[in-house]
Write an enzyme that holds these catalytic residues in place. Structure first.
Site, PDB file in Angstrom:
ATOM      1  N   GLU A   1      19.238  11.351 -72.139  1.00 54.56           N
ATOM      2  CA  GLU A   1      19.164  12.749 -72.562  1.00 54.56           C
ATOM      3  C   GLU A   1      20.515  13.441 -72.453  1.00 54.56           C
ATOM      4  OE1 GLU A   1      15.806  12.359 -69.529  1.00 54.56           O
ATOM      5  OE2 GLU A   1      17.378  11.013 -70.247  1.00 54.56           O
TER       6      GLU A   1
ATOM      7  N   GLU B   1       9.701  13.308 -56.759  1.00 57.88           N
ATOM      8  CA  GLU B   1      10.473  12.118 -57.096  1.00 57.88           C
ATOM      9  C   GLU B   1      10.808  11.329 -55.827  1.00 57.88           C
ATOM     10  OE1 GLU B   1      13.298  11.868 -60.623  1.00 57.88           O
ATOM     11  OE2 GLU B   1      14.713  11.960 -58.952  1.00 57.88           O
TER      12      GLU B   1
ATOM     13  N   GLY C   1      20.614  12.018 -57.374  1.00 57.87           N
ATOM     14  CA  GLY C   1      20.793  13.231 -58.176  1.00 57.87           C
ATOM     15  C   GLY C   1      20.093  14.443 -57.597  1.00 57.87           C
ATOM     16  N   ARG C   2      18.892  14.248 -57.054  1.00 56.29           N
ATOM     17  CA  ARG C   2      18.122  15.384 -56.544  1.00 56.29           C
ATOM     18  C   ARG C   2      18.653  15.892 -55.207  1.00 56.29           C
ATOM     19  NH1 ARG C   2      15.457  10.701 -56.559  1.00 56.29           N
ATOM     20  NH2 ARG C   2      14.450   9.851 -54.672  1.00 56.29           N
TER      21      ARG C   2
ATOM     22  N   HIS D   1      -1.398  37.696 -59.833  1.00 58.28           N
ATOM     23  CA  HIS D   1      -2.207  38.137 -60.965  1.00 58.28           C
ATOM     24  C   HIS D   1      -2.667  36.962 -61.828  1.00 58.28           C
ATOM     25  CE1 HIS D   1      -1.692  42.440 -60.289  1.00 58.28           C
ATOM     26  NE2 HIS D   1      -0.447  42.180 -59.964  1.00 58.28           N
TER      27      HIS D   1
ATOM     28  N   LYS E   1      12.376   5.832 -68.621  1.00 58.77           N
ATOM     29  CA  LYS E   1      13.648   5.809 -69.348  1.00 58.77           C
ATOM     30  C   LYS E   1      13.773   4.544 -70.191  1.00 58.77           C
ATOM     31  CE  LYS E   1      16.395   8.557 -66.079  1.00 58.77           C
ATOM     32  NZ  LYS E   1      17.540   8.537 -65.133  1.00 58.77           N
TER      33      LYS E   1
ATOM     34  N   LYS F   1      25.652  11.362 -63.009  1.00 57.58           N
ATOM     35  CA  LYS F   1      26.049  10.426 -61.960  1.00 57.58           C
ATOM     36  C   LYS F   1      26.457   9.081 -62.562  1.00 57.58           C
ATOM     37  CE  LYS F   1      24.169   7.836 -58.070  1.00 57.58           C
ATOM     38  NZ  LYS F   1      22.993   7.612 -57.212  1.00 57.58           N
TER      39      LYS F   1
END
Length: 581
Positions: free
Chosen positions: A10, A150, A64-65, A181, A301, A4
C-alpha cells in the site's frame, strides 16, 4: 516516505504515484532532491531513487506499531516541532522508567494489563472500550486497535502450543459524549459486559466557558452510573410509573477504569501511549504469547499481492481462486472502470465512432432465419462468459425484432440463474403495461430464472431513477443487443433529441417519441458492450442499415461505439441474398 521494510504494497503504491507525478513535472533527477525516506532498508531506498543521505534510519527490530517515538515519528516532529517531539519522548521515557522501577502494587502498566486479563479471562469479556473525553484523541482508539490486537490477537503460545484461554480482546471506542449518544445504552443496560477506559483532562486546550467542566462532569457521571447503576427503589422514588420501572433500572457493576491527567500535552500523550504499550506486554507475558509478530497480517499481504494482477484483468488468475473469491473478483473486474458518478471518463473530443469496417454484416433469408441465427450466436456468447467468469451480463432492447430470438434462446439449456439482463430502454408506463419492454421480457425470460434488472420508470422521481439504474450498471456488458429504426434511431436515441449527445450520464430520459417519453441507456453506457449485436429486419430499414454500415454519424445508430459489432439483417433490409447464418 515512511516504511520500515520499504516493501509494503500500500505504501509503495502511493509512493510510486507521487514519484511519477514529480518525475512528469521535474524529471527523474528531482526524486533524489525532493524525497526523504524513513526506513531500515537502505538498498530499497536507493533503488527507489532517494539519496541515502536523506534517509532516516532506525532499528530493524522495532515493530511498526511500537515505532512512533523512533524516526518514524518524523512527520509528528514536523507537525509539533522539535521541542514538542522532545517532550513526547520524555513522556515515553517517564512511563518506561515507572514500569521498570515502580512496585507492582503501584505500577500502572502492570495494573492495567492485569485488569484486562482479569476481564478477558475471568469475566469472559471479548471487547474493551477506550473512551477519550477529548476530541484531540478521537483517533486514539483506532491507534490502540493496531497496538493491542495486532500484538495479542494470537492463538498459540511462544512454544507453538494452542492457548487454552482467551487472548487479545477486540478494542474499540469513540470520543466521550459522541459515544454517550450512541452505544453507551448498551454499556449500561445491554447483555454484553464491556469494560471501558475513560480518559479525561483537568484543563482544556481550547477553553470556552464551562465546556470543560461539563465534559468532565459527563465522564465522572458515566463512571458512577456504570459502577452503581440505579435500583428499582430509586426509580420508584422519582415517581416513575410502575410499568416503566423495569425499563429504567440500571444494574450497575459494570467495570470502568478512569485515567486522568492535568492537560493533553506531548509529554502526556507519550506517557499514555507507553502505558498501553507496556500493558500489552504484560498481557502477552501472562498469556505466554509473542506480542511482537503479526503473521496474520503477513498472510493477507501475500494473498493481496497475488490477487492484484487478477483484479487488473488477468483471467488466468481466476481459475486458481476458490469459488467465493472468484465471484467477488469477477464482480470487481466488471465494475472497476466506472467513475464514482456512474459514467466513464469522456475522451477529449467526445466519443469516437467506429469505422464501417468494424461492423460485420451477415444477411439471413427472412425473420425466422434471423431469429435462429441471433439466438445461436447469443447462446455461444453466454456460454463463453459463464465459462470465463461464472456470470453473464446482457443489455437487451425492445421494439419489434428481438422477441422471436429471445423465445428460441429461452428454450436452450443454459445456466440462466447466472445470467443478468439489463434493459436498454423502456417506455414511461405503468408496470404490466403491454407497451412495456419489461412485460415481454418477464413473459419470455422470467420463467427460466434470469435476473431481470428493470428500469424504474414507475418512480415519481424519474431523474433519480435514472441515477439509481446507472449506479447498478456493470462496468462491461458481455453483449449489448440493439435494434435499428427506419429513421436511424437505436435504443431510444432518436434523431434531433438532445439525449443523443449525452456523454456524462449513463441513463437519461428522452423527449417524446411516438407520443411517449422513455428511459434509455446513453452512448457511454452502450459503449460498455464487449460485443454489440444488431438485429435489423424489414425493407423500410434498408436506407438506415446502409448508413449504419457506412458509419454515418448523421444518425444516432452511427454514433454507437463498442467492441465487436455483428449486424444480422434479413434479406429485405439488406437488399441482397443471404450471406450465411
Amino acid at each position: 516516505m515512511s516504511s520500515k521494510t520499504f516493501t509494503t504494497t500500500e505504501t509503495l503504491t502511493n509512493a510510486r504515484a507521487a514519484r511519477q507525478w514529480l518525475v512528469d513535472r521535474l524529471g527523474e533527477e528531482a526524486v533524489a532532491k525532493h524525497f526523504v525516506a524513513v526506513s531500515t532498508n537502505e538498498a530499497e531506498v536507493r533503488a527507489f531513487g532517494i539519496d541515502p543521505t536523506r534517509m532516516f534510519g532506525f532499528w530493524d527490530w522495532v515493530g511498526g506499531r511500537y515505532s512512533m517515538d523512533s524516526a518514524i515519528g518524523l512527520s509528528t516532529m514536523l507537525a509539533i516541532g522539535p521541542e514538542g517531539f522532545d517532550e513526547l519522548l520524555a513522556g515515553f521515557r517517564a512511563m518506561d522508567e515507572h514500569f521498570q522501577e515502580a512496585p507492582l502494587r503501584e505500577n500502572l502498566p502492570v495494573l492495567h494489563g492485569l485488569l484486562w486479563v482479569w476481564y478477558r479471562d475471568f469475566f469472559g469479556c471479548q471487547t474493551m472500550g477506550v473512551m477519550p473525553y477529548s476530541q484531540y484523541l478521537r483517533r486514539f482508539p483506532a491507534y490502540l486497535q493496531q497496538l493491542t490486537m495486532e500484538s495479542n490477537g494470537k492463538r498459540v503460545t511462544l512454544e507453538g502450543e494452542a492457548v487454552d484461554v482467551g487472548t487479545g480482546p477486540v478494542v474499540w471506542g469513540e470520543p466521550g459524549t459522541n459515544g454517550q449518544h450512541s452505544f453507551y445504552q448498551l454499556l449500561h443496560q445491554g447483555t454484553v459486559l464491556v469494560p471501558v477506559d475513560l480518559i479525561g483532562f483537568a484543563r482544556s486546550l481550547d477553553p470556552v466557558g464551562e465546556q470543560q467542566d461539563t465534559l468532565m462532569a459527563n465522564l465522572l457521571a458515566q463512571a458512577e452510573a456504570l459502577a452503581f447503576g440505579r435500583s428499582a427503589e430509586e426509580v420508584r422514588a422519582e415517581g416513575t410509573p410502575e410499568a416503566l420501572v423495569p425499563h429504567k433500572v440500571m444494574p450497575g457493576d459494570r467495570p470502568s477504569t478512569v485515567l486522568l491527567a492535568e492537560e493533553l500535552t506531548p509529554r502526556t500523550l507519550g506517557s499514555l501511549v507507553a502505558l498501553y504499550e507496556h500493558s500489552v506486554f504484560v498481557q502477552g507475558c501472562i498469556w505466554g504469547i509473542d506480542s511482537f509478530d503479526q503473521w496474520g497480517v503477513e498472510l493477507g499481504k501475500a494473498l493481496a499481492k497475488r490477487l492484484v494482477p487478477t483484479l487488473q484483468g488477468d483471467q488466468g488468475g481466476l481459475e486458481a481462486l476458490d469459488p467465493s473469491t472468484r465471484a467477488l473478483a469477477v464482480w470487481y473486474q466488471q465494475h472497476r472502470e466506472a467513475r464514482p458518478g456512474g459514467a466513464p471518463a469522456v475522451p477529449a473530443g467526445g466519443w469516437p465512432t467506429p469505422a464501417g469496417g468494424e461492423r460485420r454484416l451477415e444477411v439471413l433469408a427472412d425473420e425466422e432465419a434471423l431469429a435462429e441465427a441471433a439466438a445461436s450466436w447469443l447462446a455461444e456468447r453466454i456460454r463463453a462468459a459463464l465459462a470465463a467468469r461464472g456470470c453473464c451480463r446482457l443489455a437487451l432492447s425492445g421494439g419489434r425484432t428481438p422477441w422471436a430470438m429471445l423465445a428460441r434462446l429461452a428454450a436452450l439449456d443454459l445456466a440462466w440463474e447466472r445470467v443478468e439482463v439489463f434493459q436498454v430502454d423502456e417506455r414511461i408506463a405503468p408496470y404490466g403495461s403491454e407497451t412495456r419492454n419489461l412485460t415481454r421480457l418477464e413473459a419470455i425470460l422470467g420463467r427460466v430464472g434470469v435476473r431481470l434488472r428493470a428500469m424504474g420508470v414507475e418512480s415519481p422521481d424519474l431523474a433519480a431513477a435514472c441515477g439509481r439504474y446507472a449506479r447498478d450498471l456493470p462496468a462491461r456488458f458481455d453483449v449489448v443487443h440493439l435494434g435499428l429504426g427506419a429513421d436511424g434511431h437505436t435504443a431510444s436515441l432518436v434523431p434531433g433529441d438532445p439525449v443523443v449527445e449525452e456523454c456524462e450520464q449513463l441513463v437519461a430520459l428522452s423527449g417524446p417519441y411516438q407520443g411517449e417519453r422513455r428511459m434509455t441507456l446513453t452512448r457511454p453506457a452502450l459503449a460498455r458492450g464487449e460485443a454489440i449485436l444488431w438485429l435489423v429486419s424489414g425493407e423500410e430499414k434498408r436506407s438506415a442499415l446502409a448508413r449504419l454500415l457506412a458509419g454515418d454519424q448523421g444518425i444516432p445508430a452511427g454514433l454507437v461505439r463498442g467492441g465487436e459489432q455483428l449486424v444480422l439483417a434479413d434479406q429485405a433490409a439488406a437488399g441482397a441474398g443471404p450471406s450465411g447464418s
